[in-house]
Design an enzyme around this catalytic site. Structure first.
Site, PDB file in Angstrom:
ATOM      1  N   THR A   1      40.122  40.855  38.278  1.00  0.00           N
ATOM      2  CA  THR A   1      41.469  41.208  37.815  1.00  0.00           C
ATOM      3  C   THR A   1      42.313  40.001  38.186  1.00  0.00           C
ATOM      4  O   THR A   1      41.891  39.199  39.011  1.00  0.00           O
ATOM      5  CB  THR A   1      41.986  42.458  38.585  1.00  0.00           C
TER       6      THR A   1
ATOM      7  N   ARG B   1      38.529  54.774  29.815  1.00  0.00           N
ATOM      8  CA  ARG B   1      38.772  54.801  31.275  1.00  0.00           C
ATOM      9  C   ARG B   1      39.990  53.928  31.595  1.00  0.00           C
ATOM     10  O   ARG B   1      40.084  52.790  31.161  1.00  0.00           O
ATOM     11  CB  ARG B   1      37.533  54.277  31.999  1.00  0.00           C
TER      12      ARG B   1
ATOM     13  N   THR C   1      43.072  44.379  43.550  1.00  0.00           N
ATOM     14  CA  THR C   1      41.873  44.158  42.751  1.00  0.00           C
ATOM     15  C   THR C   1      40.694  44.848  43.424  1.00  0.00           C
ATOM     16  O   THR C   1      40.564  44.796  44.644  1.00  0.00           O
ATOM     17  CB  THR C   1      41.570  42.663  42.559  1.00  0.00           C
ATOM     18  N   GLY C   2      39.877  45.501  42.611  1.00  0.00           N
ATOM     19  CA  GLY C   2      38.718  46.205  43.169  1.00  0.00           C
ATOM     20  C   GLY C   2      38.489  47.502  42.428  1.00  0.00           C
ATOM     21  O   GLY C   2      38.926  47.645  41.279  1.00  0.00           O
TER      22      GLY C   2
END
Ligand code: ASP
Length: 325
Positions: free
Chosen positions: A194, A222, A245-246
């Site tokens: 990201t 999603r 991010t993750g």
């Protein structure tokens, strides 16, 4: 007569309360010549064993993005403009999972999410599941500035983009060999990525912007944390600006970005303590990381993955980019 006065007084009190509670209320800003910028380009890192030239390319790209934002802040540009411009640069770079370079869904398509938030007045805009928008974060900004809404999704968001004349690309533009091979192999460790930027400008205003292709092989439809204000992106002049991010589901479950701000606001945590609490106590190892800056210009880059593409610069001359621990 008495009851009319009572009704009028109640009405007046109601109107005043509404004005005070307006979401666009100005939050405090502490203007000075100081500024700070922090960027990330995902918690899915590259192997340390890659050829030096490949690693150098990543560092060069991060440095270019950081310099672009740093120079704008130095000129006195507003943080909301800086975070958008820096994220645009990272969206256009095929190395990172946002805009060109976005990962593939399980259907072999691309669905992009992005958001932006202004800490000055808590204004925010976001788009999710857009397929053909070159720079989703700029569309998010248009949602913020030209609609009464915060989040527009899929076809509705693209129809709004057409009306606003934003740049569209055909589906082919988002195809990159690296992401295609990654999708084909479904490499577990490379699923994340990201891009994001947070900044404190010289006027004391905080802003955050985040943009992503999401997770490799995600189901079509999603939506991750990136366009959910408070989950993957948040800014409030009273506390901090955060970009994450993750694993998006974890960020949503824990309202990660807002949680960091709330720990500072309600429990008096420092930025570093709040970011550590969320990333190391609430998340599971390997979930991801955050970048953040507070109203005093302190920064944090905290992650529980093997690395995170990241960089920080400020008015004191700090300028560094890193990938691994
Ligand atoms: N947080 C993003 C998502 O879940 C992906 C990432 O940052 O790697 O959509």
């Amino acid at each position: 007569m008495k009851s009319i006065i009572l009704v009028l007084a109640t009405l007046l009190i109601f109107i005043l309360t509404q004005i005070i509670n307006l979401p666009s209320r100005e939050t405090k800003s502490s203007s000075s010549e100081q500024y700070t910028i922090v960027i990330h380009a995902g918690a899915g890192t590259i192997s340390k064993d890659l050829p030096d030239s490949v690693k150098e390319d990543y560092f060069t790209s991060l440095e270019t993005a950081l310099r672009l934002g740093r120079d704008l802040l130095e000129q006195g540009t507003a943080s909301i403009d800086v975070v958008e411009k820096v994220v645009n640069y990272l969206e256009d770079d095929p190395r990172f999972n946002a805009g060109k370079g976005a990962v593939y869904t399980s259907a072999g398509t691309h669905e992009l999410d992005a958001s932006i938030m202004d800490g000055k007045n808590l204004a925010a805009g976001a788009v999710s599941a857009v397929k053909l928008i070159k720079n989703p974060v700029s569309l998010a900004r248009l949602v913020m500035e030209n609609t009464p809404h915060i989040l527009l999704t899929a076809e509705g968001a693209e129809a709004f983009g057409k009306k606003m004349n934003v740049k569209f690309e055909d589906a082919e533009y988002f195809n990159t060999e690296k992401r295609y091979l990654q999708w084909q192999k479904e490499l577990e460790k490379s699923k994340q990525g990201t891009v994001g930027c947070v900044a404190l400008d010289k006027h004391g205003n905080l802003a955050a912007a985040t943009s992503t292709g999401g997770l490799t092989n995600k189901l079509p439809g999603r939506v991750g944390d990136t366009p959910i204000i408070g989950a993957g992106n948040y800014a409030n002049n009273n506390t901090c600006a955060v970009s994450g991010t993750g694993k998006g589901e974890q960020f949503i479950r824990h309202m990660a970005a807002f949680n960091i701000s709330a720990l500072m606001e309600y429990k008096n945590y420092s930025l570093e303590q709040a970011a550590n609490e969320v990333v190391h106590e609430l998340f599971n190892p390997g979930d991801g990381g955050v970048i953040a800056v507070d109203k005093n210009g302190s920064s944090a880059m905290v992650f529980n993955t093997p690395g995170m593409f990241r960089g920080v610069a400020n008015s004191e001359g700090l300028f560094e980019v890193k990938i691994w621990e």
